[in-house]
Design a protein around this motif. Structure first.
Motif, mmCIF file in Angstrom:
data_model
loop_
_atom_site.group_PDB
_atom_site.id
_atom_site.type_symbol
_atom_site.label_atom_id
_atom_site.label_comp_id
_atom_site.label_asym_id
_atom_site.label_seq_id
_atom_site.Cartn_x
_atom_site.Cartn_y
_atom_site.Cartn_z
ATOM 1 N N LYS A 1 -44.586 51.676 41.243
ATOM 2 C CA LYS A 1 -44.767 53.121 41.250
ATOM 3 C C LYS A 1 -43.463 53.844 41.581
ATOM 4 C CE LYS A 1 -49.682 53.133 42.503
ATOM 5 N NZ LYS A 1 -50.684 53.613 43.489
ATOM 6 N N ALA A 2 -43.177 54.903 40.822
ATOM 7 C CA ALA A 2 -41.956 55.684 41.055
ATOM 8 C C ALA A 2 -41.956 56.320 42.432
ATOM 9 C CB ALA A 2 -41.811 56.755 39.980
ATOM 10 N N SER A 3 -43.145 56.699 42.917
ATOM 11 C CA SER A 3 -43.239 57.335 44.237
ATOM 12 C C SER A 3 -42.742 56.403 45.334
ATOM 13 C CB SER A 3 -44.686 57.745 44.523
ATOM 14 O OG SER A 3 -45.549 56.616 44.470
ATOM 15 N N TYR A 4 -42.981 55.114 45.145
ATOM 16 C CA TYR A 4 -42.493 54.139 46.132
ATOM 17 C C TYR A 4 -40.968 54.175 46.187
ATOM 18 C CZ TYR A 4 -40.765 49.767 47.990
ATOM 19 O OH TYR A 4 -40.051 48.844 48.709
ATOM 20 N N TYR A 5 -40.314 54.180 45.027
ATOM 21 C CA TYR A 5 -38.860 54.121 44.968
ATOM 22 C C TYR A 5 -38.212 55.402 45.482
ATOM 23 C CZ TYR A 5 -39.221 49.713 42.500
ATOM 24 O OH TYR A 5 -39.481 48.398 42.194
ATOM 25 N N HIS A 6 -38.900 56.528 45.371
ATOM 26 C CA HIS A 6 -38.380 57.775 45.933
ATOM 27 C C HIS A 6 -38.302 57.672 47.459
ATOM 28 C CE1 HIS A 6 -37.856 60.585 42.611
ATOM 29 N NE2 HIS A 6 -38.967 60.110 42.047
ATOM 30 N N GLN A 7 -39.321 57.095 48.060
ATOM 31 C CA GLN A 7 -39.315 56.935 49.515
ATOM 32 C C GLN A 7 -38.362 55.811 49.932
ATOM 33 O OE1 GLN A 7 -43.333 57.104 51.418
ATOM 34 N NE2 GLN A 7 -44.071 57.373 49.326
ATOM 35 N N ALA A 8 -38.351 54.735 49.147
ATOM 36 C CA ALA A 8 -37.522 53.579 49.498
ATOM 37 C C ALA A 8 -36.038 53.901 49.463
ATOM 38 C CB ALA A 8 -37.831 52.415 48.560
ATOM 39 N N GLU B 1 -34.824 55.552 52.570
ATOM 40 C CA GLU B 1 -34.768 54.598 53.681
ATOM 41 C C GLU B 1 -33.573 53.656 53.519
ATOM 42 O OE1 GLU B 1 -37.844 51.360 55.497
ATOM 43 O OE2 GLU B 1 -38.685 53.244 54.774
ATOM 44 N N ILE B 2 -33.350 53.220 52.304
ATOM 45 C CA ILE B 2 -32.219 52.325 52.024
ATOM 46 C C ILE B 2 -30.903 53.000 52.383
ATOM 47 C CG2 ILE B 2 -30.888 51.295 50.123
ATOM 48 C CD1 ILE B 2 -33.638 50.689 48.791
ATOM 49 N N GLU B 3 -30.747 54.247 51.996
ATOM 50 C CA GLU B 3 -29.499 54.956 52.273
ATOM 51 C C GLU B 3 -29.346 55.284 53.751
ATOM 52 O OE1 GLU B 3 -28.903 57.069 47.881
ATOM 53 O OE2 GLU B 3 -29.420 58.304 49.615
ATOM 54 N N SER B 4 -30.450 55.541 54.428
ATOM 55 C CA SER B 4 -30.365 55.850 55.859
ATOM 56 C C SER B 4 -29.885 54.651 56.663
ATOM 57 C CB SER B 4 -31.720 56.330 56.387
ATOM 58 O OG SER B 4 -32.659 55.264 56.441
ATOM 59 N N HIS B 5 -30.118 53.450 56.142
ATOM 60 C CA HIS B 5 -29.678 52.228 56.829
ATOM 61 C C HIS B 5 -28.415 51.633 56.199
ATOM 62 C CE1 HIS B 5 -33.061 51.871 59.580
ATOM 63 N NE2 HIS B 5 -33.883 52.131 58.586
ATOM 64 N N SER B 6 -27.852 52.343 55.229
ATOM 65 C CA SER B 6 -26.587 51.915 54.591
ATOM 66 C C SER B 6 -26.654 50.506 54.011
ATOM 67 C CB SER B 6 -25.435 52.007 55.608
ATOM 68 O OG SER B 6 -25.300 53.304 56.115
ATOM 69 N N ILE B 7 -27.736 50.210 53.306
ATOM 70 C CA ILE B 7 -27.868 48.882 52.692
ATOM 71 C C ILE B 7 -27.981 48.972 51.164
ATOM 72 C CG2 ILE B 7 -28.844 47.728 54.713
ATOM 73 C CD1 ILE B 7 -31.622 48.074 53.414
ATOM 74 N N SER C 1 -32.056 47.675 62.455
ATOM 75 C CA SER C 1 -31.827 48.104 61.078
ATOM 76 C C SER C 1 -32.104 46.939 60.137
ATOM 77 C CB SER C 1 -30.382 48.575 60.898
ATOM 78 O OG SER C 1 -30.069 48.718 59.517
ATOM 79 N N PRO C 2 -32.596 47.208 58.930
ATOM 80 C CA PRO C 2 -32.813 46.137 57.951
ATOM 81 C C PRO C 2 -31.547 45.366 57.613
ATOM 82 C CG PRO C 2 -33.908 48.152 57.232
ATOM 83 C CD PRO C 2 -33.058 48.516 58.408
ATOM 84 N N ARG C 3 -30.380 45.940 57.858
ATOM 85 C CA ARG C 3 -29.134 45.250 57.527
ATOM 86 C C ARG C 3 -28.994 43.948 58.312
ATOM 87 N NH1 ARG C 3 -24.921 48.318 57.089
ATOM 88 N NH2 ARG C 3 -23.351 46.801 57.639
ATOM 89 N N TYR C 4 -29.505 43.921 59.554
ATOM 90 C CA TYR C 4 -29.416 42.705 60.351
ATOM 91 C C TYR C 4 -30.392 41.646 59.837
ATOM 92 C CZ TYR C 4 -26.960 46.044 63.229
ATOM 93 O OH TYR C 4 -26.098 47.022 63.657
ATOM 94 N N TYR C 5 -31.556 42.081 59.390
ATOM 95 C CA TYR C 5 -32.503 41.163 58.760
ATOM 96 C C TYR C 5 -31.885 40.581 57.495
ATOM 97 C CZ TYR C 5 -36.341 42.974 61.697
ATOM 98 O OH TYR C 5 -37.163 43.326 62.745
ATOM 99 N N LEU C 6 -31.285 41.451 56.681
ATOM 100 C CA LEU C 6 -30.701 41.012 55.414
ATOM 101 C C LEU C 6 -29.602 39.973 55.621
ATOM 102 C CD1 LEU C 6 -30.492 44.235 53.198
ATOM 103 C CD2 LEU C 6 -31.529 42.052 52.546
ATOM 104 N N ASP C 7 -28.758 40.177 56.621
ATOM 105 C CA ASP C 7 -27.695 39.213 56.901
ATOM 106 C C ASP C 7 -28.284 37.830 57.188
ATOM 107 O OD1 ASP C 7 -25.672 41.033 56.555
ATOM 108 O OD2 ASP C 7 -25.272 41.331 58.687
#
Length: 367
Positions: free
Chosen positions: A20-27, A30-36, A221-227
């Motif tokens: 759904k496009a609505s998901y990607y608008h919210q995602a 969030e992605i940019e707020s965590h710089s990932i 932050s998700p960045r630490y999970y991603l690492d």
């Protein structure tokens, strides 16, 4: 966390990706707020899934990716300059995280954003390293604190609104909160490229360091999970968790490792299929209701292997350094007395506590 589903799908072939496009608008927010954005862009592209996402999502990711590429090129240039000077001076050094980490473990210079340069050196070469860094135009931001584990230097970069910071590390955790010795890290390190004195951490110690780094930031932050996930995904056959936990027990960092990996594995259970976690704690809903208070206590004071280390950290929290007070307050350092600074700190902590309690009570009373 909206992007948890997306991250899960990037590493688990069986997981379905949102459509759904609505998901990607919210995602994307969030992605940019965590710089990932760079990590998500590179992983989607690498797995051939980028074009399956909405066009606006691709454009936003690519824009941030390109910004990070130009920034990382500059940071790599400055990193290489420092490393080359250290090599000529015959000072052993290891770059931590940063552009080399992005290249080796994420696969591209721009696949992971970075904002500063972290370099590990041996403590006995500290003074010589400091003088070398200063000769390259960096100014010391804070005094060297012997029982800490790094000190910072910065310099203005033309065209950049923020200065470039270099952190010189002699350890990877506060020295008086563990028994960790750096000798094994240096023993297992190997030469970086054609250098003789510039090294890279072993894969095992890279994973150890990244886990402790994620713990230090309480995985906020998700960045630490991603690492951590990226390392497990990319080199699970080169990580021996049994051996690593044995070293952590000896180093007095076992609780930190178990807590960190228990949280990451709890959020992303598919990791068990990649690398079996030998010891796991039950972590209660970290950010839900009153559990957020327990999470803070558990992280801040109960993550240490000895009672003495816990007490030391409690004292540091109750009576922090003046610079740390203003860092916690997110304010510019002020030339005021320590007593006034402490009063400001406790007022802010009390205010946050009362606000959080009010919101919890209000939420509990709403039908």
């Amino acid at each position: 966390m909206m992007i948890k589903t997306l991250i899960h799908s990037l590493y688990d072939k069986k997981a379905s990706r949102p459509h759904k496009a609505s998901y990607y608008h919210q995602a994307i927010d969030e992605i940019e707020s965590h710089s990932i954005s760079p990590q998500i862009y590179h992983l989607l592209k690498e797995k051939g899934s980028l074009e399956k996402t909405p066009l606006f999502f691709q454009v936003r990711l690519k824009q941030k990716y390109d910004e990070v590429l130009f920034k990382n090129i500059l940071i790599k240039s400055e990193t290489d300059k420092i490393l080359n000077f250290l090599e000529k001076a015959k000072i052993e050094a290891i770059p931590l995280k940063g552009v080399y980490f992005a290249q080796e473990y994420f696969g591209h210079l721009a696949a992971r954003g970075t904002s500063d340069i972290d370099i590990l050196i041996k403590k006995e070469t500290m003074e010589e390293t400091v003088q070398l860094v200063k000769s390259l135009g960096f100014e010391q931001e804070e005094e060297w604190i012997p029982d800490h584990f790094h000190c910072s230097f910065s310099k203005r970069i033309p065209g950049s609104p923020v200065p470039l910071v270099v952190e010189i590390h002699w350890c990877i955790v506060k020295e008086k909160t563990s028994h960790l010795k750096m000798a094994p890290f240096w023993k297992d390190a190997t030469s970086l490229g054609d250098h003789s004195y510039i090294k890279r951490l072993s894969d095992q110690h890279t994973f150890y360091f990244i886990c402790l780094h994620g713990w230090r930031h309480n995985l906020d932050s998700p960045r630490y999970y991603l690492d951590i996930i990226q390392l497990i995904y990319g080199m699970n056959d080169r990580i021996d968790l049994h051996q690593l936990f044995q070293q952590a027990r000896k180093d007095g960092t076992l609780k930190r490792m178990v807590r960190t990996l228990s949280i990451v594995y709890g959020e992303y259970p598919m990791l068990e299929n990649m690398l079996k976690l030998p010891v796991k704690r039950q972590i209660m809903g970290r950010k839900r209701g009153l559990f957020r208070y327990w999470d803070f206590i558990d992280f801040q004071f109960l993550s240490y292997d000895t009672f003495q280390h816990s007490v030391r950290e409690l004292c540091n929290w109750l009576f922090p350094r003046k610079k740390d007070i203003f860092t916690e307050l997110n304010k510019k350092y002020q030339e005021s007395s320590y007593i006034n600074s402490i009063i400001l700190l406790y007022k802010a902590r009390l205010g946050k506590g009362l606000k959080a309690t009010y919101l919890l009570v209000r939420g509990a009373n709403q039908p």
